[in-house]
Design an enzyme around this catalytic site. Structure first.
Site, PDB file in Angstrom:
ATOM      1  CG  HIS A  63      -2.034  -1.006   1.105  1.00 41.86           C
ATOM      2  ND1 HIS A  63      -2.542  -1.690   2.172  1.00 41.86           N
ATOM      3  CD2 HIS A  63      -2.724  -1.449   0.022  1.00 41.86           C
ATOM      4  CE1 HIS A  63      -3.497  -2.515   1.766  1.00 41.86           C
ATOM      5  NE2 HIS A  63      -3.617  -2.382   0.462  1.00 41.86           N
ATOM      6  CG  HIS A 100      -1.799  -7.704   1.916  1.00 42.23           C
ATOM      7  ND1 HIS A 100      -1.451  -6.899   0.852  1.00 42.23           N
ATOM      8  CD2 HIS A 100      -1.727  -6.908   3.009  1.00 42.23           C
ATOM      9  CE1 HIS A 100      -1.201  -5.676   1.278  1.00 42.23           C
ATOM     10  NE2 HIS A 100      -1.354  -5.650   2.591  1.00 42.23           N
ATOM     11  CD  GLU A 152      -3.026  -9.963   7.548  1.00 42.58           C
ATOM     12  OE1 GLU A 152      -3.293 -10.512   8.630  1.00 42.58           O
ATOM     13  OE2 GLU A 152      -2.245  -8.991   7.428  1.00 42.58           O
ATOM     14  CB  SER A 246      -1.072   1.519   4.862  1.00 40.07           C
ATOM     15  OG  SER A 246      -0.433   0.761   5.860  1.00 40.07           O
TER      16      SER A 246
END
Length: 673
Positions: A63, A100, A152, A246
């Protein structure tokens, strides 16, 4: 001085006294750095012709817009959806899975398309995939504490079942209910706020479910959050750097804002308003896991006279370079059945230990040997294994240390104790701290042993008699220790014993003429004639190897020891004068016969002669005509000779004898036992 000059002077004074605290954990974490490195390595491989393009990443590799933009310029394409994956040309290019991670069905799509896969999933995230997969396969419900839209969490959810749920806040935790009869497993997104995770878990556990809670928040994330909170509580202004998308950076901002009201969330230096911190004396800086050092450097340079480049230089100078052959210490950040990944202390490198470099056991499961977070040492065998990792060996480090230990033992003639790891055709193999020692069969024992299998897995003692690691020749000797121990025991035994002593021993060997008894240092002979006060036909019917016996030291001649079981207090002749006095009627068993008479055993050790003339009133040619071995008879003692241990019997004396017949006309001295 005009007002403008005063303002400039004030600002200069403020800047000159300003302190800037940069979080040590700021910037790329291991997983992100590993993923970005994988992309650049793939770019180099394509450029050098070692791999074929095109190169794709499933979603932005991190990110961070600057990094993603740079990769795009180098030809790396971002694939955002499953549909785009399904449209990839079959068998062409490489797809890089970012840190992720992804769900199970993404791997299935990639396999179906036949493209190469470079899996850069963070080892910590991989661990969560395995946990969720195992608990879901067992039919358990799974709760993932995290942001449902985060890639994730989407990936983790893809390893669950229909009972897998994502919970992000207290309201969702309050509403959540486990399906009836289901056990519950709780995990967390690696970048989730630790305190918030605890609060949500507490609310879920209050409902009394059969639960297992696994804190899967990354150690680096926890450390980053704790450090950020500490710095924010001590400064006048806090700067948090990271991509707007992020998740871990957003959480850092929330944590810092609680501690410091003047907390600023920026992506680059251009987002920072200089006036907002112009009069601030103490500034703190932290950054998310996807923030390149270059951006942190620019912000720090702006905040302090000492540039970040200088700090970086100091850090590099304090970072110890590693060399091949060196022993390094690292923390286990991932472990599978066949490999261990270490974060090497004092160096921004990761190292890998394969199963072959951990142990000589090809079947060892490394997850049973080490755990994540554990520190261990290893030897550097290669600085780059081709994927940016240092190749390490635990086995070789142990062998080196073992060899050093063996060399010391060899020089000092030290007695070592170790377990037998292998029984070979020509001897035994043992290990000392990872180094192998060979003990030839001829040096295993002080006696010949055809079968050495009994030593497998046993601890044995030995000394090193030959040490030549370059030729892989390290020889151990157990025989001389046994010989020395026996010599010592022998000396102590002979100094301790004397004729007449009772000692304990172990039957070592039985022959036709007697038994050899191990007295603990020397063997003594127990002759067949000394085995009993009675008669022993065959020693092998009385004793067997390993029997424990108490014996009498009868005689010692040099190193020869004569033993006996004829203890004086058990001598049957001690009471014989009274029991077998002339005129007494006794009974006994026919033990053996000769032409002149039969020998009758009155009790073990006491035999009497029944002369052929005293068997019957009638004439008998030989005893065997009327008697049998083992036959019980009754007779009268007609003579007793205590000095010579001789007794004469008569059956005829118990019979009605004709007048003038003498029943005691037998010469008792005419026979011998």
């Amino acid at each position: 001085m005009d007002e403008a000059a005063k303002s400039r002077a004030s600002l200069q004074e403020s800047l000159s006294s300003r302190t800037v605290a940069v979080a040590k954990t700021a910037g790329f974490c291991f997983g992100v750095e590993r993923a970005v490195d994988r992309v650049y390595e793939q770019i180099r491989a394509v450029k050098e012709g070692a791999a074929k393009g095109p190169i794709y990443t499933y979603g932005p590799i991190i990110h961070n817009e600057q990094v993603v933009s740079d990769l795009e310029k180098k030809g790396v394409r971002v694939i955002d959806t499953e549909e785009d994956l399904k449209r990839l040309p079959k068998g062409q290019g490489t797809v890089i899975i970012r840190s992720h991670g992804v769900s199970r069905h993404i791997y299935e799509i990639l396999k179906e398309r036949g493209v190469a896969v470079a899996d850069a999933t963070c080892p910590f995230v991989k661990k969560i995939h395995r946990i969720v997969d195992e608990h879901a396969a067992a039919g358990e419900a799974v709760v993932i504490i995290g942001s449902p839209a985060h890639p994730e969490v989407e990936g983790i959810r893809g390893w669950g079942n229909e009972y897998t749920t994502v919970i992000e806040n207290e309201a969702e935790a309050e509403k959540y209910e486990v399906a009836e009869g289901k056990k519950l497993c709780v995990v967390s997104q690696t970048t989730f706020n630790y305190n918030k995770f605890q609060d949500l878990v507490e609310k879920i556990l209050k409902k009394g479910y059969d639960s297992s809670v696994l804190n899967t928040i990354c150690n680096a994330t926890q450390e980053r959050q704790v450090e950020a909170a500490k710095i924010a509580s001590e400064v006048d202004a806090m700067i948090v750097i990271g991509g707007r998308h992020s998740s871990n950076t957003q959480k850092l901002y929330e944590i810092c804002l609680k501690e410091c009201k003047n907390t600023f969330y920026i992506q680059t230096l251009g987002d920072l308003d200089p006036d907002s911190v112009s009069s601030v004396r103490n500034v703190g800086i932290t950054a998310g896991a996807s923030t390149p050092k270059k951006i942190i450097e620019e912000v720090h340079t702006r905040m302090a006279e000492q540039s970040f480049a200088e700090l970086l230089k100091e850090e590099e100078e304090s970072t110890k370079p590693i060399r091949t052959g060196e022993i390094v210490t690292g923390q286990v950040i991932e472990v599978s059945k066949d490999e261990i990944i270490l974060s090497i202390a004092g160096n921004k490198s990761e190292g890998i230990i394969t199963r072959d470099e951990y142990s000589n056991d090809n079947n060892v499961d490394l997850t049973t040997k080490v755990q994540i977070g554990e520190e261990m040492e290893a030897k550097v065998i290669k600085l780059n294994d081709g994927v940016g990792m240092v190749s390490l060996s635990y086995k070789r480090m142990a062998a080196d240390r073992g060899n050093k230990r063996l060399e010391e033992a060899f020089e000092n003639q030290e007695v070592l104790t170790s377990k037998v790891t292998q029984v070979l055709d020509g001897g035994l193999s043992v290990e000392v701290e990872g180094a192998r020692v060979f003990i030839p069969a001829s040096l295993v024992s002080d006696t010949y042993e055809k079968d050495l299998s009994k030593y497998a897995g046993q601890d044995i003692q030995f000394v090193i008699t030959e040490f030549n690691p370059k030729r892989r020749r390290i020889i151990g000797d157990r025989k001389q220790l046994l010989a020395a121990e026996k010599a010592k025991l022998k000396e102590e035994l002979f100094a301790r014993i004397q004729p007449g002593d009772k000692v304990e021993g172990t039957v070592k060997n039985v022959t036709d003429f007697g038994a050899f008894i191990d007295l603990g240092g020397a063997d003594g002979l127990l002759h067949i004639s000394e085995m009993s006060w009675g008669r022993v036909e065959n020693p092998k019917k009385v004793f067997k190897s390993g029997d424990k016996v108490t014996v009498l030291i009868k005689d010692i001649q040099g190193e020869k020891i004569a033993l006996s079981l004829k203890f004086p207090e058990a001598n049957p002749w001690a009471q014989a004068a009274e029991k077998y006095a002339a005129g007494n009627v006794v009974s006994g068993r026919v033990a053996r016969m000769t032409d002149f008479g039969a020998f009758v055993e009155l009790e073990p050790g006491v035999d009497a002669l029944l002369h052929v003339s005293q068997i019957s009133r009638e004439h008998i040619e030989k005893p065997s005509d009327v008697l049998k071995i083992g036959q019980e008879i009754e007779a009268k003692v007609v003579d007793f000779n205590e000095d010579d241990h001789k007794i004469s019997l008569s059956v005829k004396a118990l019979l009605a004898a004709p007048q003038n017949e003498d029943v005691a006309d037998v010469d008792i001295d005419s026979y011998s036992k």
